[in-house]
Design a protein around this motif. Structure first.
Motif, PDB file in Angstrom:
ATOM      1  N   LEU A 438      15.863 -52.889  19.999  1.00 53.98           N
ATOM      2  CA  LEU A 438      15.157 -52.725  18.722  1.00 53.98           C
ATOM      3  C   LEU A 438      14.051 -51.718  18.857  1.00 53.98           C
ATOM      4  O   LEU A 438      13.847 -50.883  17.985  1.00 53.98           O
ATOM      5  N   ARG A 439      13.346 -51.894  20.008  1.00 53.52           N
ATOM      6  CA  ARG A 439      12.280 -50.931  20.225  1.00 53.52           C
ATOM      7  C   ARG A 439      12.832 -49.535  20.261  1.00 53.52           C
ATOM      8  O   ARG A 439      12.306 -48.599  19.628  1.00 53.52           O
ATOM      9  N   ARG A 440      13.945 -49.451  21.011  1.00 50.87           N
ATOM     10  CA  ARG A 440      14.559 -48.132  21.087  1.00 50.87           C
ATOM     11  C   ARG A 440      14.997 -47.666  19.711  1.00 50.87           C
ATOM     12  O   ARG A 440      14.798 -46.507  19.320  1.00 50.87           O
ATOM     13  N   GLN A 441      15.574 -48.616  19.016  1.00 58.22           N
ATOM     14  CA  GLN A 441      16.043 -48.257  17.675  1.00 58.22           C
ATOM     15  C   GLN A 441      14.874 -47.870  16.786  1.00 58.22           C
ATOM     16  O   GLN A 441      14.971 -46.927  16.001  1.00 58.22           O
ATOM     17  N   ALA A 442      13.796 -48.665  16.970  1.00 64.65           N
ATOM     18  CA  ALA A 442      12.592 -48.324  16.188  1.00 64.65           C
ATOM     19  C   ALA A 442      12.130 -46.934  16.540  1.00 64.65           C
ATOM     20  O   ALA A 442      11.820 -46.134  15.654  1.00 64.65           O
ATOM     21  N   ALA A 443      12.118 -46.683  17.868  1.00 68.70           N
ATOM     22  CA  ALA A 443      11.694 -45.346  18.293  1.00 68.70           C
ATOM     23  C   ALA A 443      12.631 -44.301  17.734  1.00 68.70           C
ATOM     24  O   ALA A 443      12.215 -43.277  17.200  1.00 68.70           O
ATOM     25  N   ALA A 444      13.948 -44.614  17.883  1.00 61.64           N
ATOM     26  CA  ALA A 444      14.932 -43.665  17.362  1.00 61.64           C
ATOM     27  C   ALA A 444      14.765 -43.505  15.868  1.00 61.64           C
ATOM     28  O   ALA A 444      14.878 -42.401  15.332  1.00 61.64           O
ATOM     29  N   HIS A 445      14.509 -44.670  15.257  1.00 62.67           N
ATOM     30  CA  HIS A 445      14.326 -44.595  13.798  1.00 62.67           C
ATOM     31  C   HIS A 445      13.135 -43.749  13.433  1.00 62.67           C
ATOM     32  O   HIS A 445      13.187 -42.921  12.534  1.00 62.67           O
ATOM     33  N   THR A 446      12.039 -43.992  14.186  1.00 60.76           N
ATOM     34  CA  THR A 446      10.859 -43.179  13.875  1.00 60.76           C
ATOM     35  C   THR A 446      11.143 -41.719  14.153  1.00 60.76           C
ATOM     36  O   THR A 446      10.756 -40.853  13.382  1.00 60.76           O
ATOM     37  N   ASP A 447      11.854 -41.501  15.264  1.00 59.04           N
ATOM     38  CA  ASP A 447      12.187 -40.100  15.549  1.00 59.04           C
ATOM     39  C   ASP A 447      13.026 -39.515  14.444  1.00 59.04           C
ATOM     40  O   ASP A 447      12.783 -38.409  13.954  1.00 59.04           O
ATOM     41  N   HIS A 448      14.042 -40.334  14.107  1.00 58.73           N
ATOM     42  CA  HIS A 448      14.937 -39.868  13.044  1.00 58.73           C
ATOM     43  C   HIS A 448      14.163 -39.612  11.756  1.00 58.73           C
ATOM     44  O   HIS A 448      14.354 -38.605  11.073  1.00 58.73           O
ATOM     45  N   LEU A 449      13.284 -40.608  11.469  1.00 57.92           N
ATOM     46  CA  LEU A 449      12.471 -40.450  10.261  1.00 57.92           C
ATOM     47  C   LEU A 449      11.639 -39.194  10.342  1.00 57.92           C
ATOM     48  O   LEU A 449      11.548 -38.431   9.384  1.00 57.92           O
ATOM     49  N   ARG A 450      11.073 -39.045  11.555  1.00 60.41           N
ATOM     50  CA  ARG A 450      10.238 -37.864  11.720  1.00 60.41           C
ATOM     51  C   ARG A 450      11.060 -36.597  11.499  1.00 60.41           C
ATOM     52  O   ARG A 450      10.648 -35.681  10.775  1.00 60.41           O
ATOM     53  N   ASP A 451      12.230 -36.619  12.129  1.00 59.81           N
ATOM     54  CA  ASP A 451      13.079 -35.437  11.971  1.00 59.81           C
ATOM     55  C   ASP A 451      13.447 -35.218  10.517  1.00 59.81           C
ATOM     56  O   ASP A 451      13.358 -34.113   9.985  1.00 59.81           O
ATOM     57  N   VAL A 452      13.872 -36.346   9.935  1.00 55.79           N
ATOM     58  CA  VAL A 452      14.303 -36.223   8.536  1.00 55.79           C
ATOM     59  C   VAL A 452      13.149 -35.745   7.674  1.00 55.79           C
ATOM     60  O   VAL A 452      13.319 -34.881   6.810  1.00 55.79           O
ATOM     61  N   LEU A 453      11.994 -36.364   7.970  1.00 55.10           N
ATOM     62  CA  LEU A 453      10.817 -35.961   7.183  1.00 55.10           C
ATOM     63  C   LEU A 453      10.502 -34.499   7.397  1.00 55.10           C
ATOM     64  O   LEU A 453      10.167 -33.774   6.471  1.00 55.10           O
ATOM     65  N   LYS A 454      10.632 -34.134   8.698  1.00 58.15           N
ATOM     66  CA  LYS A 454      10.357 -32.727   8.987  1.00 58.15           C
ATOM     67  C   LYS A 454      11.318 -31.834   8.223  1.00 58.15           C
ATOM     68  O   LYS A 454      10.927 -30.850   7.582  1.00 58.15           O
ATOM     69  N   VAL A 455      12.583 -32.220   8.338  1.00 54.14           N
ATOM     70  CA  VAL A 455      13.588 -31.409   7.654  1.00 54.14           C
ATOM     71  C   VAL A 455      13.313 -31.385   6.159  1.00 54.14           C
ATOM     72  O   VAL A 455      13.350 -30.339   5.516  1.00 54.14           O
ATOM     73  N   GLN A 456      13.019 -32.595   5.683  1.00 58.39           N
ATOM     74  CA  GLN A 456      12.750 -32.685   4.245  1.00 58.39           C
ATOM     75  C   GLN A 456      11.547 -31.845   3.872  1.00 58.39           C
ATOM     76  O   GLN A 456      11.542 -31.158   2.854  1.00 58.39           O
ATOM     77  N   GLU A 457      10.555 -31.998   4.761  1.00 61.77           N
ATOM     78  CA  GLU A 457       9.332 -31.218   4.505  1.00 61.77           C
ATOM     79  C   GLU A 457       9.659 -29.745   4.464  1.00 61.77           C
ATOM     80  O   GLU A 457       9.227 -29.015   3.575  1.00 61.77           O
TER      81      GLU A 457
END
Lengths: 711, 83
Positions: A438-457
């Motif tokens: 979960l932690r990893r997933q959370a991290a991955a999720h945050t990373d993914h979110l970050r990436d997505v946000l970055k991309v979106q941004e």
């Protein structure tokens, strides 16, 4: 109209109504007023009815709003200030309904998420039901992740605070439950342990008692000592037996109690298991293990007791048999020797030889009997043994079954416990792994979110940039167009203005030029006039003032006019520097010259001696010619005589024709010419100057005429 | 030119007279002191002289009149220090 009037009459602003409506018919209105009594009641009825309707409507709305919040919301939206009215009358609006969270164990979300990885057991089926629902978990972050992961369109997302509060409440409840459960477990465990220990102790006591008793029995049976000792033994045996029975009873009671307690513990454990709190699981497992161990110990103890009892039974059987034999023997003995005391063991030296013999005989008989029995027994040994074996086998089987059953149950229990422990371990491992995942997933999720946000941004930024640039370009083009238009308009205006200005300037220039021309012409004319005037300044016999200044003025005033400049420069130098003589002076001088010319008329290059001079003088004295002679139009060679020429010249000069006179004087030859040269030069000068001046004047006049404008 | 003519005449006459009388006087004086003058009386000498003088003057005049374009110049002494 009538109703209005009636209503008006009944209201307070009667006068106005009277004036307004009844202005034409005051009398009639008065009449109507007097008879407005019953109409007033009707009006009142109408008013009451309308008020009632309105009040009923409002009340009904309020009541319905109280009952149906949606309606209330709709009314609040539609009618202003209705929310205040509602709040005043029926209190604040109810909070928006929340979807109730089911009570969940801790590992729900995790199980949900790792459903695909490790099939959760029966609980997994339950979890599948909740797969799309909003689930609560022990930790807030995990639940938040669940929130993020869950599809929001199925269930409305609740705010974090509510969820965390709910989670906290759930945690607290679980904690309470857990604590209560653990407390209960501990209690029951403690009590059951105590009781079990007690039972085991009791059992062991029983065991020891049994063993004691058995040993005592054995001793008693084996011992053939003195009767008091045996009686002591028998007494101790009895005590031991009592002890044993007591101990056995105690053990039984304790066992019962322990079993009861264990049952209770089991029930509690089951209840705890049913409550399905993971944190309690190890406790439950420990309790179960304890229970199991207690049960096992108890069973062991019971088994031991049972074996001891069996042994004791055997021993007691044996002792019974022995006692029976003994009793029989005694009976026989008694039958044989009835006088012998009951307790033959107390017999010491009291027996007679007959008794002894009978005893021996009895003993021999007994021995024979016993031998026979023994033989019989031996014969039947096999059968007996078989029967005994069968019995034993049965019993063994029974015991075996029982033991096997207990062992099986024990082992089963053990296995179950082990399994449970393993499950627990696995679960813990899984949980740990789950947490890491979960932690990893959370991290991955945050990373993914970050990436997505970055991309979106980036995308948004690019989009915004594009929009901005396009808008900017549009604005720029607009602005450029507008400025260009402005510029064009301005340029146009400017051009027009410039053209006009140019036109104006040209007009002005032309005016100026014209005026300049006029001025110059005027100037020229003035200067020429000055020149002409300066010509007149010749006083008798002195030349005019030098025409230099006037000529310079003329030259300046006509600097750009070639003709005038030429004319002005054509003025002879002498006139400029010295001035010219006037005509009168020339005339006067002419007469002087005339005399002189007459005197030297004969002198020329060939005749120029003094004698000739004398002769010429004589000639001049003696010759008389007309002073003035009209000159012919054509000169003949004989007219070229000095005196004639002089006459012609005099005539011309008298008529003011200096030019002709000069011409005539020019025809002189020889010495007269020389003499008249001076005058001729002067005359020529004057004539030239006059001619130039006349030309200039004419030109100035002409120019002036051309440039002057008619007023 | 008329004045010139007149001036010429004036000069002529003046010259003649001057030269005449001058020559005459000089001649007379000279002749008075020389032997030739013995045959001449002073008046004769004077006459001769003046005659010669007049004749010279006459011819001068004539020459002057014949060459009308010959100018008579004057010598003007220029004071060096007056610049």
């Amino acid at each position: 109209g009538m109703d209005v009037k009636r209503i008006c009459f009944t209201s307070l602003s009667l006068q106005k109504c009277l004036c307004g409506n009844g202005a034409a018919q005051p009398m009639q209105s008065c009449r109507r007023y007097t008879s407005a009594g019953d109409s007033g009641s009707v009006a009142g009825k109408i008013v009451a009815a309308s008020l009632l309707t309105v009040g009923g409507g409002v009340g009904g709305t309020i009541l319905y709003a109280k009952w149906d919040p949606k309606f209330r919301a709709a009314v609040e939206k539609g009618v202003p200030y209705s929310d205040q009215l509602f709040e005043m009358t029926i209190g604040p609006p109810p909070p928006p309904p929340v979807i109730p969270l089911p009570k969940k164990p801790v590992g729900l979300c995790i199980c949900l998420l790792i459903k695909n990885v490790h099939g959760c057991k029966s609980e997994g089926d339950q979890f599948v039901q909740w797969s799309h629902a909003h689930v609560g978990v022990s930790t807030a972050e995990e639940c938040k992740e669940c929130e993020h992961e869950a599809h929001a369109h199925v269930v409305k997302e609740r705010p974090e605070e509510v969820v965390s509060a709910r989670l906290a409440a759930q945690d607290r409840a679980e904690h309470d439950l857990l604590s209560s459960l653990s407390a209960k477990l501990d209690d029951t465990l403690g009590s059951s342990a105590k009781l079990t220990l007690q039972a085991i102790g009791a059992q062991e006591a029983a065991l020891s008692a049994i063993a004691n008793h058995t040993s005592k029995l054995k001793e008693a049976m084996d011992a053939e000592g003195p009767s008091d000792k045996t009686s002591a033994q028998w007494r101790s045996l009895e005590d031991a037996l009592n002890e044993r029975s007591r101990a056995a009873d105690e053990a039984g009671a304790a066992l019962l109690k322990a079993k009861e307690e264990l049952e209770k513990l089991r029930k509690v454990i089951n209840a705890a298991k049913d409550s399905k709190i993971d944190a309690a699981r190890p406790q439950i497992l420990a309790a179960e293990e304890n229970l199991h161990s207690m049960v096992v110990d108890l069973d062991r103890a019971v088994g031991k007791v049972q074996t001891a009892q069996m042994e004791a039974k055997i021993v007691s059987q044996y002792s019974e048999l022995v006692n029976e034999a003994k009793a029989q023997f005694q009976k026989e003995l008694d039958s044989i020797t009835p006088e012998i005391q009951a307790n033959w063991k107390g017999l010491t030296g009291k027996l007679s030889p007959d008794d002894l013999n009978s005893l021996i005989a009895h003993a021999h008989r007994r021995i024979d009997q016993l031998n026979r029995e023994l033989a019989e027994q031996r014969v039947r040994e096999q059968i007996h043994i078989e029967a005994a074996l069968d019995q034993q086998r049965l019993e063994n089987q029974k015991t075996l079954d029982k033991a096997v059953g207990t062992a099986i149950s024990h082992s089963r229990e053990q296995m179950r416990l082990e399994q449970e422990k393993k499950i627990e371990d696995v679960r813990e491992v899984m949980e740990a792994e789950m947490r890491t995942q979960l932690r990893r997933q959370a991290a991955a999720h945050t990373d993914h979110l970050r990436d997505v946000l970055k991309v979106q941004e980036q995308e948004l930024r690019a989009e915004a940039q594009e929009v901005l640039s396009s808008k900017l370009m549009e604005q720029e083009t607009n602005y450029r167009r507008v400025t260009q238009d402005q510029l064009d308009a301005f340029t146009l205006d400017m051009n027009a203005a410039y053209a006009r200005l140019k036109g104006i300037e040209e007009a002005i220039d032309s005016h100026v030029v014209a005026e300049e021309e006029a001025r110059k012409a005027h100037q020229l004319w003035l200067s020429v006039e000055a020149l002409t005037y300066s010509l007149k300044t010749a006083v008798a016999d002195s030349p005019t003032e030098p025409l230099e200044t006037a000529a310079k003025a003329v030259r300046e005033s006509c600097a750009d006019n070639e003709f005038a400049v030429a004319l002005a420069s054509a003025l002879p130098e002498e006139s400029l520097s010295r001035g010219i003589y006037s005509e009168a002076s020339l005339r006067a001088r002419f007469y002087q010259i005339r005399g002189l010319v007459r005197r030297v008329a004969m002198i020329n290059e060939t005749r120029n001696s003094l004698y000739q001079y004398f002769l010429s003088y004589l000639q001049s004295v003696l010759l008389f010619e007309p002073e003035q002679l009209a000159p012919p139009t054509k000169l003949k060679p004989e007219d070229l005589d000095t005196f004639k020429l002089l006459s012609y010249a005099t005539y011309s000069i008298e008529r003011g024709d200096l030019e002709l006179a000069a011409k005539f004087i020019n025809q002189l030859t020889g010495e007269p010419r020389r003499v008249a040269q001076d005058w001729l030069k002067e005359a020529r000068l004057t004539l030239e100057t006059r001619q130039v001046v006349n030309l200039l004047s004419a030109y100035a006049n002409a120019v002036g005429l051309g440039t002057t404008q008619a007023p | 030119m008329a004045e010139e003519h007149g001036r010429k005449w004036d000069r002529c006459l003046a010259d003649s007279a001057r030269t005449g009388f001058g020559v005459g006087v000089v001649f007379s004086r000279v002749s008075f002191h020389t032997r030739i003058a013995s045959l001449c009386r002073p008046n004769v000498a004077r006459c001769v002289g003046s005659g010669m003088g007049l004749g010279m003057g006459y011819s001068n005049c004539q020459h002057d009149f014949r060459s009308p374009y010959l100018l008579h110049g004057h010598m003007v002494k220029v004071d060096q220090f007056s610049w």
